[in-house]
Design a protein around this motif. Structure first.
Motif: not given
Length: 244
Positions: A80-87, A153-157, A167-170, A235-239
Motif C-alpha cells: 500500500a501507499n502511505h499517507q498518514s498514521m491513520y492508514d 504481510a502488509a508493507i508501505f514501500p 506518492m513517493k517512489p517505492f 506501484e503503477n496500479a496504486i499510482k
C-alpha cells in the motif's frame, strides 16, 4: 471550516483514541496470557474496530472497497501507499481474515499503549532503519512466520508517509525479500486516498469531515515474474488509482 471544526473535535478524538489504547493494553496482555494468539488477535481486532469510530468523531468517512475474493489460508503480501498514521487501523480491521502483519519501525515498539504491545507480540517485523542487518533478519523471520502460519504481510514501500497525497517512489527491498522467501504468496496492491487530508494541518487540529478510501486493486500472481516486475506492477496500479 475543516480547520475550525477540527479545533473543536480534535480533542475529543484524541481523548477517545488515547483511552482506547490505554484500556486495551491490559486487555491484550490478558488475552495473550490466557487465550494465546487467537484471543490476542481478537482483542486487537476489537480495538481497531473501535478506533475507526474515532475517525467518525472527526466527521470522517471511511470506505473500504474490495471487489476481489481474496484467498484465506494462503499468504498475501499487501502493498500500500502511505499517507498518514491513520492508514493502518482500517487495514487491520477490514483485512482481519488474512491476518496481516506489518513491517514497522522499531521505535514504535516502545512507549505506546496497545500499539507497542501488539507490534512486539503480534508477529510484526520491527525494523531498525539504521541497521540493515537487523532489518533483513526481521523480514526473514516474518517470511518464516508467513510460511508456517499462512499469515499475510502488509508493507508501505514508500518508507515514510506522503504528507501531500503524492506518492513517493517505492523502495523494493522488503517486498523483494518477502516475494523471494514466500514464493506462494499472492501480491495485493491497496490504494489509500484521502487519509493525508486528516493531518494536513499537522497533528492539531486534525481536519474535520475528510473522505478516506482504502481500495483493494487487482491481485498479482508473482509466478513467472521477477520480484522487480511484481513491485513495479503494484506501484503503477496504486499510482494510477491515487493520482486519478
Amino acid at each position: 471550516m475543516n480547520k475550525f471544526l477540527g479545533y473543536i473535535f480534535s480533542p475529543i478524538h484524541y481523548l477517545l483514541f488515547g483511552l482506547l489504547l490505554v484500556i486495551f493494553h491490559p486487555i491484550q496482555w490478558l488475552s495473550l496470557k490466557l487465550g494465546g494468539y487467537k484471543a490476542h488477535k481478537s482483542s486487537v481486532e476489537a480495538l481497531n474496530y473501535l478506533l475507526i469510530g474515532t475517525y467518525y468523531v472527526m466527521g470522517g468517512r471511511v470506505r473500504f472497497i474490495n471487489k476481489y475474493d481474496l484467498p484465506v489460508g494462503r499468504p498475501i503480501i499487501f502493498i500500500a501507499n502511505h499517507q498518514s498514521m491513520y492508514d493502518i487501523t482500517p487495514m487491520i480491521w477490514y483485512l482481519r481474515r488474512h491476518q496481516p502483519k506489518f513491517i514497522s519501525k522499531i521505535e514504535l515498539t516502545r512507549g505506546i499503549p496497545s500499539i507497542s504491545f501488539n507490534l512486539k507480540h503480534g508477529g510484526a517485523a520491527n525494523i531498525d532503519r539504521k541497521d540493515p542487518k537487523q532489518s533483513i533478519t526481521e523480514i526473514l523471520k516474518l517470511a518464516q512466520r508467513m510460511r508456517d502460519n499462512n499469515w499475510s504481510a502488509a508493507i508501505f514501500p514508500e518508507g515514510t508517509r506522503s504528507r501531500d497525497g503524492k506518492m513517493k517512489p517505492f523502495a523494493a527491498g522488503g517486498v523483494n525479500t518477502l516475494i523471494k522467501k514466500v514464493p506462494g504468496a499472492l501480491v495485493v496492491p491497496v490504494a489509500i486516498t484521502g487519509s493525508w487530508k486528516l493531518t494536513r494541518f499537522g497533528t492539531f487540529p486534525l481536519s474535520f469531515g475528510e473522505k478516506m478510501t482504502w481500495k483493494v486493486l487487482q491481485p498479482i500472481e508473482p509466478s513467472g515474474k521477477t520480484p522487480e516486475e511484481v513491485i513495479s506492477e503494484a506501484e503503477n496500479a496504486i499510482k494510477s488509482e491515487v493520482e486519478a
